[in-house]
Write an enzyme that holds these catalytic residues in place. Sequence first.
Site, PDB file in Angstrom:
ATOM      1  N   CYS A 110      -5.375 -30.631  13.316  1.00 30.44           N
ATOM      2  CA  CYS A 110      -6.059 -29.827  12.301  1.00 30.44           C
ATOM      3  C   CYS A 110      -6.968 -28.756  12.887  1.00 30.44           C
ATOM      4  CB  CYS A 110      -6.870 -30.729  11.370  1.00 30.44           C
ATOM      5  SG  CYS A 110      -5.859 -31.924  10.469  1.00 30.44           S
ATOM      6  N   HIS A 244     -12.587 -26.711   8.299  1.00 30.10           N
ATOM      7  CA  HIS A 244     -11.294 -27.329   7.991  1.00 30.10           C
ATOM      8  C   HIS A 244     -11.406 -28.028   6.640  1.00 30.10           C
ATOM      9  CE1 HIS A 244      -7.764 -29.703   8.002  1.00 30.10           C
ATOM     10  NE2 HIS A 244      -8.349 -30.834   8.394  1.00 30.10           N
ATOM     11  N   ASN A 274      -5.461 -30.827   2.061  1.00 28.56           N
ATOM     12  CA  ASN A 274      -5.589 -30.662   3.508  1.00 28.56           C
ATOM     13  C   ASN A 274      -4.262 -30.151   4.061  1.00 28.56           C
ATOM     14  OD1 ASN A 274      -5.687 -31.019   6.292  1.00 28.56           O
ATOM     15  ND2 ASN A 274      -6.667 -33.021   6.202  1.00 28.56           N
TER      16      ASN A 274
END
Length: 319
Positions: A110, A244, A274
């Site tokens: 990520c 993020h 996400n």
Amino acid sequence: MSFKIIGTGKYVPEKVVTNDDLAKIVETSDEWIKKRVGVDERHLSSGETTSQMAFQAAKAALENAGVSPEELDLIIVSTVSGDTITPSMSCKIQQMLGASCNCYDINAACAAFLYLLETSAGHFARGKCKKALVVGAERLSALVDWSDRSTCVIFGDGAGAAVLEEGDCYLDSVFTVKGGDSVIKIPTHKGISPYFLGEQEKPFIHMQGQETFKYAVNALCTDIKTIMDRNSLTIDDIAYIIPHQANVRIIDFASKKLDIPIEKFVINMQKYGNTSSASIPIALDELGRSGKLKSGDLIIMCAFGGGLASGANLIRWEK
């Protein structure tokens, strides 16, 4: 010499899956997902491959920058969900764009988009690059166990991209890697070798929720504070923080712990979930096109993920 960002782009699949839609296939509810994660809906591929999404985001970024594929000296792509092990996604995108330049992939889960920027800065610093394309692209719906409500409600598909050119707007960065797979991992398939005797874990996303949460809050706080202290900045000097987009509660906890107004954080996970390494460039593209950014604005981008790997960087917006 580093670089400046001259164009951004994003792509998400047309198919939108709401929390109520997920409640039909797994034991969950709209209320539970919003409270625990902060996601209302997510875009999921119903046919788009990772490379196709990356290509669309790249085209949008190039158009936004006014740059042709032939002008690119470098393409770097981040993904944990590529179409193929080889060729790399960057090679596929190069072919789809009709570009002719150096290209390779980076896997830092990520946090990987920040690693793309750091790596690109090295090419610019050595005078090896005048224009570069960086893309974060993920089809996480292929890696989710759709019977596991603790993970399947979190993730979405999409891609984000940025075009870079020579400049002095990449100001600082910090990265921390602590190797280990006890908190987050995605096993590969063991294959069909008759000689391999190891057990096969499901080749899906495995997360220890509470440990991931604690790690993420600590990583965000530590990296943001390090960047600000090292550059003698106060929060008044920062226009926006782009984190993020993993869980709205992580950002909320970090906001309180750092005493930074939540309004400084760019949050769009309610729409996309996400999207791993695509989340920051998607948010950056939306912010850049919103008209809210002014030339000279300072932005901190920060992320955390499997590895365990985290990072933050400081950029000045000049477009």
